[in-house]
Design a protein around this motif. Structure first.
Motif, mmCIF file in Angstrom:
data_model
loop_
_atom_site.group_PDB
_atom_site.id
_atom_site.type_symbol
_atom_site.label_atom_id
_atom_site.label_comp_id
_atom_site.label_asym_id
_atom_site.label_seq_id
_atom_site.Cartn_x
_atom_site.Cartn_y
_atom_site.Cartn_z
ATOM 1 N N LEU A 1 -0.485 63.732 69.633
ATOM 2 C CA LEU A 1 -0.833 64.808 68.692
ATOM 3 C C LEU A 1 0.363 65.711 68.339
ATOM 4 C CD1 LEU A 1 -3.380 65.922 67.209
ATOM 5 C CD2 LEU A 1 -3.694 67.463 69.143
ATOM 6 N N PRO A 2 1.060 66.288 69.316
ATOM 7 C CA PRO A 2 2.201 67.144 68.942
ATOM 8 C C PRO A 2 3.360 66.365 68.331
ATOM 9 C CG PRO A 2 2.040 66.952 71.330
ATOM 10 C CD PRO A 2 0.826 66.295 70.767
ATOM 11 N N ILE A 3 3.472 65.084 68.661
ATOM 12 C CA ILE A 3 4.557 64.274 68.074
ATOM 13 C C ILE A 3 4.306 64.099 66.572
ATOM 14 C CG2 ILE A 3 5.570 61.947 68.018
ATOM 15 C CD1 ILE A 3 5.208 61.914 71.061
ATOM 16 N N ILE A 4 3.066 63.820 66.218
ATOM 17 C CA ILE A 4 2.726 63.643 64.800
ATOM 18 C C ILE A 4 2.913 64.969 64.050
ATOM 19 C CG2 ILE A 4 0.820 63.168 63.196
ATOM 20 C CD1 ILE A 4 -0.164 61.069 65.228
ATOM 21 N N ALA A 5 2.326 66.030 64.589
ATOM 22 C CA ALA A 5 2.416 67.334 63.914
ATOM 23 C C ALA A 5 3.873 67.813 63.841
ATOM 24 C CB ALA A 5 1.557 68.359 64.646
ATOM 25 N N GLY A 6 4.572 67.698 64.967
ATOM 26 C CA GLY A 6 5.955 68.185 65.033
ATOM 27 C C GLY A 6 6.889 67.419 64.122
ATOM 28 N N SER A 7 6.713 66.103 64.061
ATOM 29 C CA SER A 7 7.625 65.323 63.222
ATOM 30 C C SER A 7 7.370 65.592 61.740
ATOM 31 C CB SER A 7 7.524 63.826 63.529
ATOM 32 O OG SER A 7 6.227 63.372 63.280
ATOM 33 N N ILE A 8 6.130 65.920 61.385
ATOM 34 C CA ILE A 8 5.833 66.306 59.990
ATOM 35 C C ILE A 8 6.605 67.588 59.658
ATOM 36 C CG2 ILE A 8 4.015 67.315 58.509
ATOM 37 C CD1 ILE A 8 3.217 64.579 58.635
ATOM 38 N N VAL A 9 6.572 68.543 60.586
ATOM 39 C CA VAL A 9 7.261 69.824 60.351
ATOM 40 C C VAL A 9 8.777 69.600 60.260
ATOM 41 C CG1 VAL A 9 7.725 72.134 61.261
ATOM 42 C CG2 VAL A 9 5.453 71.129 61.526
ATOM 43 N N ILE A 10 9.314 68.858 61.233
ATOM 44 C CA ILE A 10 10.767 68.646 61.277
ATOM 45 C C ILE A 10 11.262 67.920 60.020
ATOM 46 C CG2 ILE A 10 12.606 67.358 62.470
ATOM 47 C CD1 ILE A 10 11.045 67.944 65.097
ATOM 48 N N SER A 11 10.521 66.892 59.625
ATOM 49 C CA SER A 11 11.042 66.044 58.543
ATOM 50 C C SER A 11 10.784 66.599 57.148
ATOM 51 C CB SER A 11 10.431 64.645 58.646
ATOM 52 O OG SER A 11 9.029 64.714 58.438
ATOM 53 N N SER A 12 9.727 67.396 56.984
ATOM 54 C CA SER A 12 9.363 67.693 55.586
ATOM 55 C C SER A 12 8.975 69.132 55.303
ATOM 56 C CB SER A 12 8.211 66.771 55.168
ATOM 57 O OG SER A 12 7.057 67.060 55.910
ATOM 58 N N GLU A 13 9.264 70.043 56.205
ATOM 59 C CA GLU A 13 8.847 71.438 55.964
ATOM 60 C C GLU A 13 9.410 71.959 54.641
ATOM 61 O OE1 GLU A 13 10.038 74.256 58.935
ATOM 62 O OE2 GLU A 13 8.620 75.757 58.211
ATOM 63 N N ARG A 14 10.714 71.793 54.466
ATOM 64 C CA ARG A 14 11.370 72.304 53.254
ATOM 65 C C ARG A 14 10.809 71.617 52.001
ATOM 66 N NH1 ARG A 14 12.760 75.542 50.230
ATOM 67 N NH2 ARG A 14 14.559 75.457 48.885
ATOM 68 N N THR A 15 10.659 70.289 52.100
ATOM 69 C CA THR A 15 10.125 69.531 50.955
ATOM 70 C C THR A 15 8.722 70.006 50.601
ATOM 71 O OG1 THR A 15 11.378 67.635 51.730
ATOM 72 C CG2 THR A 15 9.654 67.189 50.120
ATOM 73 N N GLN A 16 7.896 70.196 51.628
ATOM 74 C CA GLN A 16 6.513 70.622 51.378
ATOM 75 C C GLN A 16 6.458 71.982 50.695
ATOM 76 O OE1 GLN A 16 3.478 70.011 54.472
ATOM 77 N NE2 GLN A 16 5.103 69.102 55.654
ATOM 78 N N VAL A 17 7.296 72.910 51.172
ATOM 79 C CA VAL A 17 7.299 74.252 50.571
ATOM 80 C C VAL A 17 7.713 74.159 49.101
ATOM 81 C CG1 VAL A 17 8.448 76.508 50.620
ATOM 82 C CG2 VAL A 17 7.698 75.457 52.749
ATOM 83 N N ARG A 18 8.713 73.327 48.826
ATOM 84 C CA ARG A 18 9.192 73.196 47.445
ATOM 85 C C ARG A 18 8.137 72.537 46.555
ATOM 86 N NH1 ARG A 18 14.410 70.066 47.813
ATOM 87 N NH2 ARG A 18 14.647 70.480 45.610
ATOM 88 N N ILE A 19 7.436 71.543 47.097
ATOM 89 C CA ILE A 19 6.375 70.886 46.310
ATOM 90 C C ILE A 19 5.273 71.901 45.997
ATOM 91 C CG2 ILE A 19 4.491 69.190 46.445
ATOM 92 C CD1 ILE A 19 6.513 67.434 48.056
ATOM 93 N N LEU A 20 4.927 72.678 47.000
ATOM 94 C CA LEU A 20 3.874 73.680 46.824
ATOM 95 C C LEU A 20 4.280 74.736 45.795
ATOM 96 C CD1 LEU A 20 1.113 74.025 48.169
ATOM 97 C CD2 LEU A 20 2.136 75.736 49.640
ATOM 98 N N GLU A 21 5.531 75.195 45.879
ATOM 99 C CA GLU A 21 6.016 76.198 44.921
ATOM 100 C C GLU A 21 6.037 75.615 43.506
ATOM 101 O OE1 GLU A 21 8.969 79.118 47.503
ATOM 102 O OE2 GLU A 21 9.854 77.456 46.400
#
Lengths: 191, 227
Positions: free
Chosen positions: B108-128
Protein backbone atom coordinates in the motif's frame (compact mmCIF):
# COMPACT_ATOMS: atom_id res chain seq x y z
CA UNK A 1 -11.95 43.66 -18.94
CA UNK A 2 -10.10 42.94 -15.72
CA UNK A 3 -10.00 45.40 -12.84
CA UNK A 4 -7.64 45.22 -9.86
CA UNK A 5 -8.42 46.98 -6.60
CA UNK A 6 -6.16 46.70 -3.55
CA UNK A 7 -4.91 43.30 -4.75
CA UNK A 8 -2.17 41.58 -2.79
CA UNK A 9 -0.87 38.01 -2.70
CA UNK A 10 0.90 36.67 0.36
CA UNK A 11 3.40 33.82 0.34
CA UNK A 12 4.99 32.47 3.56
CA UNK A 13 8.00 34.77 3.20
CA UNK A 14 6.74 37.35 0.72
CA UNK A 15 3.87 39.75 0.20
CA UNK A 16 3.25 41.19 -3.28
CA UNK A 17 0.99 44.19 -3.74
CA UNK A 18 -0.40 45.35 -7.06
CA UNK A 19 -1.31 48.89 -8.10
CA UNK A 20 -4.98 49.39 -8.93
CA UNK A 21 -5.64 49.24 -12.64
CA UNK A 22 -7.99 48.17 -15.37
CA UNK A 23 -6.91 45.91 -18.21
CA UNK A 24 -9.08 47.00 -21.16
CA UNK A 25 -11.06 44.76 -23.47
CA UNK A 26 -9.86 44.18 -27.04
CA UNK A 27 -6.30 45.09 -26.16
CA UNK A 28 -3.03 43.46 -25.15
CA UNK A 29 -1.51 44.69 -21.90
CA UNK A 30 2.11 43.80 -21.28
CA UNK A 31 3.02 43.10 -17.66
CA UNK A 32 6.58 44.16 -16.91
CA UNK A 33 8.77 43.78 -13.85
CA UNK A 34 11.96 42.21 -12.57
CA UNK A 35 12.36 38.46 -11.99
CA UNK A 36 10.42 37.50 -8.89
CA UNK A 37 8.40 40.72 -8.89
CA UNK A 38 5.13 38.78 -9.07
CA UNK A 39 4.14 38.83 -12.75
CA UNK A 40 3.21 35.14 -12.95
CA UNK A 41 1.58 35.40 -9.53
CA UNK A 42 -0.65 38.16 -10.91
CA UNK A 43 -1.70 35.95 -13.83
CA UNK A 44 -2.42 33.06 -11.44
CA UNK A 45 -4.50 35.33 -9.21
CA UNK A 46 -6.49 36.65 -12.16
CA UNK A 47 -6.85 33.09 -13.46
CA UNK A 48 -8.27 32.02 -10.09
CA UNK A 49 -5.50 29.55 -9.34
CA UNK A 50 -4.27 31.20 -6.16
CA UNK A 51 -5.93 33.14 -3.40
CA UNK A 52 -5.54 36.90 -3.04
CA UNK A 53 -6.63 39.88 -1.02
CA UNK A 54 -8.55 42.75 -2.56
CA UNK A 55 -10.81 42.63 -5.56
CA UNK A 56 -10.26 41.22 -9.04
CA UNK A 57 -13.28 42.01 -11.20
CA UNK A 58 -13.47 40.03 -14.43
CA UNK A 59 -15.81 40.26 -17.35
CA UNK A 60 -16.13 36.66 -18.43
CA UNK A 61 -13.96 33.55 -18.22
CA UNK A 62 -10.19 33.84 -17.84
CA UNK A 63 -7.82 31.15 -19.05
CA UNK A 64 -4.13 31.07 -18.24
CA UNK A 65 -1.52 29.71 -20.59
CA UNK A 66 1.51 28.56 -18.60
CA UNK A 67 5.14 29.20 -19.42
CA UNK A 68 5.87 25.48 -19.22
CA UNK A 69 2.59 23.94 -20.35
CA UNK A 70 1.55 20.31 -20.27
CA UNK A 71 0.06 18.57 -23.25
CA UNK A 72 -2.22 15.60 -22.77
CA UNK A 73 -1.38 12.10 -23.97
CA UNK A 74 -3.52 12.29 -27.12
CA UNK A 75 -3.32 13.81 -30.59
CA UNK A 76 -2.68 17.51 -31.15
CA UNK A 77 -6.23 17.85 -32.47
CA UNK A 78 -7.70 16.15 -29.41
CA UNK A 79 -5.63 18.40 -27.17
CA UNK A 80 -6.94 21.48 -28.94
CA UNK A 81 -10.58 20.43 -28.75
CA UNK A 82 -10.42 19.50 -25.05
CA UNK A 83 -11.86 22.83 -23.80
CA UNK A 84 -14.65 22.52 -26.38
CA UNK A 85 -15.48 18.97 -25.30
CA UNK A 86 -15.68 19.83 -21.61
CA UNK A 87 -18.08 22.64 -22.49
CA UNK A 88 -20.22 20.24 -24.47
CA UNK A 89 -19.75 22.20 -27.67
CA UNK A 90 -20.01 20.68 -31.13
CA UNK A 91 -16.37 20.16 -32.10
CA UNK A 92 -17.20 19.93 -35.83
CA UNK A 93 -18.41 23.52 -35.76
CA UNK A 94 -14.90 24.59 -34.78
CA UNK A 95 -13.07 22.47 -37.32
CA UNK A 96 -12.46 25.35 -39.71
CA UNK A 97 -11.12 27.58 -36.93
CA UNK A 98 -8.84 24.82 -35.63
CA UNK A 99 -7.35 24.27 -39.08
CA UNK A 100 -6.99 28.01 -39.64
CA UNK A 101 -5.13 28.51 -36.35
CA UNK A 102 -3.07 25.36 -36.86
CA UNK A 103 -2.09 26.53 -40.33
CA UNK A 104 -1.17 29.93 -38.93
CA UNK A 105 1.11 28.27 -36.35
CA UNK A 106 2.54 25.70 -38.85
CA UNK A 107 0.97 22.89 -36.87
CA UNK A 108 -1.56 21.63 -39.39
CA UNK A 109 0.54 18.66 -40.48
CA UNK A 110 0.95 17.58 -36.87
CA UNK A 111 -2.74 17.64 -35.94
CA UNK A 112 -3.07 13.88 -35.80
CA UNK A 113 0.24 13.11 -34.11
CA UNK A 114 0.50 12.43 -30.39
CA UNK A 115 1.26 15.73 -28.71
CA UNK A 116 3.57 14.06 -26.19
CA UNK A 117 5.91 13.05 -29.01
CA UNK A 118 6.38 16.55 -30.42
CA UNK A 119 9.22 19.01 -29.87
CA UNK A 120 9.01 21.52 -27.00
CA UNK A 121 8.10 24.31 -29.43
CA UNK A 122 5.35 22.27 -31.06
CA UNK A 123 3.97 21.35 -27.63
CA UNK A 124 3.94 25.07 -26.82
CA UNK A 125 1.97 25.79 -29.99
CA UNK A 126 -0.45 22.94 -29.22
CA UNK A 127 -1.19 24.25 -25.75
CA UNK A 128 -1.49 27.83 -27.06
CA UNK A 129 -4.12 26.74 -29.58
CA UNK A 130 -5.87 24.73 -26.84
CA UNK A 131 -6.06 27.92 -24.75
CA UNK A 132 -7.48 30.08 -27.52
CA UNK A 133 -9.71 27.76 -29.56
CA UNK A 134 -12.79 28.46 -27.43
CA UNK A 135 -12.01 32.19 -27.48
CA UNK A 136 -12.03 32.95 -23.77
CA UNK A 137 -13.05 36.42 -22.66
CA UNK A 138 -9.71 36.92 -20.94
CA UNK A 139 -6.46 35.34 -22.10
CA UNK A 140 -3.48 35.32 -19.74
CA UNK A 141 -0.23 34.46 -21.48
CA UNK A 142 2.86 33.69 -19.41
CA UNK A 143 6.02 33.82 -21.54
CA UNK A 144 4.36 32.37 -24.66
CA UNK A 145 7.53 32.74 -26.76
CA UNK A 146 9.43 30.21 -24.62
CA UNK A 147 10.68 27.31 -26.79
CA UNK A 148 9.55 29.06 -30.00
CA UNK A 149 11.94 29.72 -32.88
CA UNK A 150 12.06 33.07 -34.68
CA UNK A 151 9.55 32.02 -37.37
CA UNK A 152 7.15 30.67 -34.75
CA UNK A 153 7.36 33.92 -32.76
CA UNK A 154 6.34 35.76 -35.92
CA UNK A 155 3.40 33.36 -36.28
CA UNK A 156 2.44 33.95 -32.65
CA UNK A 157 2.49 37.73 -33.24
CA UNK A 158 -0.06 37.24 -36.01
CA UNK A 159 -2.19 34.96 -33.83
CA UNK A 160 -2.19 37.40 -30.88
CA UNK A 161 -2.99 40.33 -33.18
CA UNK A 162 -5.85 38.27 -34.66
CA UNK A 163 -7.24 37.47 -31.22
CA UNK A 164 -6.84 40.81 -29.53
CA UNK A 165 -10.01 42.27 -31.02
CA UNK A 166 -12.00 39.48 -29.42
CA UNK A 167 -10.75 39.40 -25.84
CA UNK A 168 -8.74 40.96 -23.04
CA UNK A 169 -5.15 39.76 -23.26
CA UNK A 170 -2.66 40.14 -20.42
CA UNK A 171 0.82 39.13 -21.44
CA UNK A 172 4.02 38.47 -19.52
CA UNK A 173 6.96 38.28 -21.89
CA UNK A 174 10.63 39.26 -21.85
CA UNK A 175 10.90 39.48 -25.65
CA UNK A 176 10.93 43.25 -26.21
CA UNK A 177 10.38 43.04 -29.98
CA UNK A 178 7.39 40.74 -29.47
CA UNK A 179 5.92 43.06 -26.84
CA UNK A 180 6.30 46.06 -29.13
CA UNK A 181 4.61 44.21 -31.98
CA UNK A 182 1.53 43.12 -30.05
CA UNK A 183 1.26 45.36 -26.96
CA UNK A 184 -1.24 48.18 -26.52
CA UNK A 185 -0.37 49.13 -22.98
CA UNK A 186 1.99 48.35 -20.12
CA UNK A 187 1.38 47.47 -16.47
CA UNK A 188 4.42 47.45 -14.20
CA UNK A 189 4.75 45.12 -11.23
CA UNK A 190 7.08 45.87 -8.31
CA UNK A 191 9.13 48.91 -7.39
CA UNK B 1 26.37 -24.59 -8.62
CA UNK B 2 24.39 -22.08 -10.69
CA UNK B 3 24.43 -24.44 -13.67
CA UNK B 4 23.27 -27.20 -11.35
CA UNK B 5 20.47 -24.91 -10.13
CA UNK B 6 19.31 -24.10 -13.64
CA UNK B 7 19.28 -27.81 -14.49
CA UNK B 8 17.21 -28.48 -11.35
CA UNK B 9 14.86 -25.62 -12.28
CA UNK B 10 14.22 -27.22 -15.66
CA UNK B 11 13.71 -30.62 -14.03
CA UNK B 12 11.30 -29.10 -11.47
CA UNK B 13 9.21 -27.52 -14.20
CA UNK B 14 9.07 -30.57 -16.48
CA UNK B 15 8.51 -32.96 -13.59
CA UNK B 16 4.94 -31.59 -13.38
CA UNK B 17 5.17 -32.02 -9.62
CA UNK B 18 1.87 -30.61 -8.33
CA UNK B 19 3.53 -29.27 -5.18
CA UNK B 20 5.84 -27.04 -7.23
CA UNK B 21 3.01 -25.72 -9.38
CA UNK B 22 0.86 -25.16 -6.29
CA UNK B 23 3.68 -23.08 -4.73
CA UNK B 24 4.04 -21.01 -7.90
CA UNK B 25 0.30 -20.46 -8.28
CA UNK B 26 -0.15 -19.54 -4.61
CA UNK B 27 2.70 -17.01 -4.82
CA UNK B 28 1.16 -15.40 -7.87
CA UNK B 29 -2.36 -15.43 -6.45
CA UNK B 30 -1.45 -13.83 -3.13
CA UNK B 31 0.93 -11.23 -4.52
CA UNK B 32 -1.34 -10.31 -7.42
CA UNK B 33 -4.49 -10.03 -5.30
CA UNK B 34 -2.67 -8.05 -2.58
CA UNK B 35 -1.29 -5.65 -5.21
CA UNK B 36 -4.63 -5.16 -6.95
CA UNK B 37 -6.46 -4.74 -3.64
CA UNK B 38 -3.90 -2.18 -2.45
CA UNK B 39 -3.96 -0.51 -5.87
CA UNK B 40 -7.29 1.26 -5.47
CA UNK B 41 -6.70 2.91 -2.07
CA UNK B 42 -2.99 3.32 -2.79
CA UNK B 43 -3.49 5.16 -6.07
CA UNK B 44 -6.28 7.33 -4.64
CA UNK B 45 -4.23 8.21 -1.58
CA UNK B 46 -1.17 8.94 -3.73
CA UNK B 47 -3.20 11.27 -5.98
CA UNK B 48 -4.83 13.00 -3.00
CA UNK B 49 -1.46 13.59 -1.33
CA UNK B 50 0.00 14.85 -4.63
CA UNK B 51 -2.68 17.39 -5.47
CA UNK B 52 -3.94 18.20 -1.99
CA UNK B 53 -3.11 21.45 -0.26
CA UNK B 54 -3.47 20.78 3.44
CA UNK B 55 -1.73 21.37 6.72
CA UNK B 56 0.66 18.58 7.62
CA UNK B 57 1.24 17.51 3.99
CA UNK B 58 4.98 17.39 4.60
CA UNK B 59 4.52 15.08 7.59
CA UNK B 60 2.14 12.83 5.64
CA UNK B 61 4.73 12.54 2.85
CA UNK B 62 7.53 11.84 5.32
CA UNK B 63 5.50 9.07 6.95
CA UNK B 64 4.46 7.66 3.60
CA UNK B 65 8.04 7.51 2.33
CA UNK B 66 9.13 5.95 5.64
CA UNK B 67 6.52 3.21 5.33
CA UNK B 68 7.71 2.48 1.79
CA UNK B 69 10.84 1.07 3.40
CA UNK B 70 9.27 -0.99 6.17
CA UNK B 71 11.09 -4.34 6.37
CA UNK B 72 8.66 -7.12 5.41
CA UNK B 73 9.51 -9.02 8.57
CA UNK B 74 8.36 -6.04 10.66
CA UNK B 75 5.10 -5.88 8.73
CA UNK B 76 4.73 -9.63 9.26
CA UNK B 77 5.25 -9.11 12.97
CA UNK B 78 2.57 -6.41 13.07
CA UNK B 79 0.06 -8.65 11.28
CA UNK B 80 1.00 -11.58 13.52
CA UNK B 81 0.45 -9.45 16.64
CA UNK B 82 -2.90 -8.33 15.23
CA UNK B 83 -3.79 -11.94 14.42
CA UNK B 84 -3.09 -13.18 17.94
CA UNK B 85 -4.55 -10.00 19.45
CA UNK B 86 -7.59 -8.04 18.32
CA UNK B 87 -8.18 -10.21 15.23
CA UNK B 88 -7.92 -13.50 17.18
CA UNK B 89 -11.60 -14.47 16.53
CA UNK B 90 -10.84 -14.64 12.81
CA UNK B 91 -8.19 -17.39 13.24
CA UNK B 92 -5.73 -15.70 10.90
CA UNK B 93 -2.47 -17.17 12.17
CA UNK B 94 -0.69 -19.29 9.51
CA UNK B 95 -3.36 -18.68 6.90
CA UNK B 96 -3.34 -17.38 3.35
CA UNK B 97 -5.58 -14.50 4.46
CA UNK B 98 -2.88 -13.34 6.87
CA UNK B 99 -0.31 -13.55 4.07
CA UNK B 100 -2.58 -11.48 1.83
CA UNK B 101 -3.09 -8.94 4.62
CA UNK B 102 0.64 -8.60 5.28
CA UNK B 103 1.43 -8.09 1.61
CA UNK B 104 -1.49 -5.69 1.22
CA UNK B 105 -0.13 -3.50 4.03
CA UNK B 106 3.42 -3.79 2.70
CA UNK B 107 2.48 -2.78 -0.83
CA UNK B 108 0.00 0.00 0.00
CA UNK B 109 2.57 2.70 0.91
CA UNK B 110 4.79 1.65 -2.01
CA UNK B 111 1.98 2.26 -4.49
CA UNK B 112 0.88 5.54 -2.89
CA UNK B 113 4.43 6.77 -2.32
CA UNK B 114 5.67 5.99 -5.80
CA UNK B 115 2.69 7.87 -7.29
CA UNK B 116 3.68 10.93 -5.23
CA UNK B 117 7.40 10.65 -6.01
CA UNK B 118 6.98 10.11 -9.73
CA UNK B 119 4.12 12.41 -10.64
CA UNK B 120 3.29 15.00 -7.99
CA UNK B 121 4.49 17.91 -10.12
CA UNK B 122 2.86 16.52 -13.27
CA UNK B 123 -0.45 15.99 -11.48
CA UNK B 124 -0.50 19.53 -10.10
CA UNK B 125 0.21 20.94 -13.56
CA UNK B 126 -2.49 18.79 -15.18
CA UNK B 127 -4.97 19.92 -12.55
CA UNK B 128 -4.04 23.60 -12.98
CA UNK B 129 -4.30 23.27 -16.77
CA UNK B 130 -7.71 21.59 -16.54
CA UNK B 131 -8.89 24.28 -14.11
CA UNK B 132 -7.77 27.12 -16.29
CA UNK B 133 -9.41 25.54 -19.33
CA UNK B 134 -12.71 25.44 -17.44
CA UNK B 135 -12.99 21.76 -16.46
CA UNK B 136 -15.45 20.81 -13.73
CA UNK B 137 -14.52 18.62 -10.77
CA UNK B 138 -15.48 15.31 -12.41
CA UNK B 139 -13.78 16.28 -15.68
CA UNK B 140 -10.63 17.13 -13.75
CA UNK B 141 -10.63 13.77 -11.96
CA UNK B 142 -11.17 11.89 -15.25
CA UNK B 143 -8.36 13.80 -16.94
CA UNK B 144 -6.04 13.35 -13.97
CA UNK B 145 -6.53 9.57 -13.90
CA UNK B 146 -6.11 9.29 -17.69
CA UNK B 147 -2.92 11.36 -17.72
CA UNK B 148 -1.50 9.63 -14.64
CA UNK B 149 -2.00 6.13 -16.12
CA UNK B 150 1.71 5.47 -16.83
CA UNK B 151 2.58 6.41 -13.25
CA UNK B 152 -0.26 4.28 -11.85
CA UNK B 153 0.96 1.37 -13.92
CA UNK B 154 4.53 1.87 -12.71
CA UNK B 155 3.42 1.99 -9.07
CA UNK B 156 1.45 -1.26 -9.45
CA UNK B 157 4.46 -2.95 -11.05
CA UNK B 158 6.64 -1.75 -8.16
CA UNK B 159 4.09 -3.00 -5.64
CA UNK B 160 3.80 -6.41 -7.27
CA UNK B 161 7.58 -6.74 -7.53
CA UNK B 162 7.89 -6.03 -3.82
CA UNK B 163 5.10 -8.49 -2.95
CA UNK B 164 6.28 -11.41 -5.06
CA UNK B 165 9.89 -11.05 -3.88
CA UNK B 166 9.40 -10.63 -0.14
CA UNK B 167 9.88 -13.50 2.27
CA UNK B 168 9.87 -12.12 5.82
CA UNK B 169 6.20 -11.24 6.13
CA UNK B 170 4.76 -14.36 4.50
CA UNK B 171 7.14 -16.59 6.46
CA UNK B 172 6.05 -15.08 9.78
CA UNK B 173 2.30 -14.98 9.22
CA UNK B 174 1.99 -17.94 6.85
CA UNK B 175 4.37 -20.34 8.56
CA UNK B 176 5.52 -22.00 5.31
CA UNK B 177 3.08 -24.90 5.72
CA UNK B 178 3.41 -27.42 2.90
CA UNK B 179 0.39 -27.39 0.61
CA UNK B 180 -1.16 -24.51 2.52
CA UNK B 181 0.96 -21.41 2.89
CA UNK B 182 4.23 -22.32 1.18
CA UNK B 183 5.16 -19.82 -1.52
CA UNK B 184 8.23 -19.51 -3.75
CA UNK B 185 10.24 -17.26 -1.44
CA UNK B 186 9.57 -19.33 1.70
CA UNK B 187 10.39 -22.46 -0.31
CA UNK B 188 13.74 -20.89 -1.26
CA UNK B 189 14.47 -19.82 2.33
CA UNK B 190 13.62 -23.29 3.66
CA UNK B 191 15.77 -25.14 1.11
CA UNK B 192 18.69 -22.76 1.66
CA UNK B 193 18.56 -23.36 5.41
CA UNK B 194 18.60 -27.10 4.70
CA UNK B 195 21.68 -26.72 2.49
CA UNK B 196 19.78 -27.62 -0.70
CA UNK B 197 21.25 -24.74 -2.67
CA UNK B 198 20.51 -26.25 -6.08
CA UNK B 199 16.76 -26.39 -5.38
CA UNK B 200 16.88 -22.84 -3.99
CA UNK B 201 18.62 -21.54 -7.10
CA UNK B 202 16.12 -23.44 -9.22
CA UNK B 203 13.11 -21.81 -7.56
CA UNK B 204 14.89 -18.43 -7.64
CA UNK B 205 15.34 -18.89 -11.39
CA UNK B 206 11.66 -19.75 -11.80
CA UNK B 207 10.72 -16.65 -9.79
CA UNK B 208 12.83 -14.44 -12.04
CA UNK B 209 11.47 -16.13 -15.15
CA UNK B 210 7.91 -15.52 -13.98
CA UNK B 211 8.63 -11.84 -13.30
CA UNK B 212 10.15 -11.55 -16.78
CA UNK B 213 7.15 -13.26 -18.40
CA UNK B 214 4.73 -10.95 -16.57
CA UNK B 215 6.59 -7.87 -17.84
CA UNK B 216 6.82 -9.40 -21.32
CA UNK B 217 3.06 -10.00 -21.43
CA UNK B 218 2.33 -6.45 -20.26
CA UNK B 219 4.81 -4.71 -22.53
CA UNK B 220 2.61 -4.52 -25.68
CA UNK B 221 -0.05 -2.65 -23.69
CA UNK B 222 2.23 0.00 -22.24
CA UNK B 223 4.76 1.08 -24.84
CA UNK B 224 5.16 4.41 -23.00
CA UNK B 225 6.57 2.47 -20.07
CA UNK B 226 8.57 -0.30 -21.74
CA UNK B 227 9.54 1.62 -24.87
Amino acid sequence: MVRLKNVAVTYPALRITYADTEFPKNAVTIVTGRNGAGKTTLLKAVGGLIGHEGEIAKEGFATLHFQDPVVFDRSVYQNIVYPLEIRGRDVRAYDERIHEYARLMSLEEKLHENAKELSAGQKMKTSLLRSVVFEPDILLLDEPTTYLDIESIEELKTLVNTLKNKMTIILVCHDRAFNEAVGDGVYHVGG
Amino acid sequence: MIWEGLKTAFELLVSFDWEIYQIILLSLAISLSATLAAGVPGVLFGILVSIGRFKGKRLVKLLLFTFMGVPPVVMGLVVLLLAVGPLRPFNLVFTRTAMFLAQFLLVLPIIAGSIVISSERTQVRILETATTLGARRRQKVTLLIKETKPFIFMSLILGFSRAIAEVGAVMLVGGNIKGETRVMTTFIAMNTSMGQFGTSIAMGGILLLLAFLIHLSLSPFRRDFYG
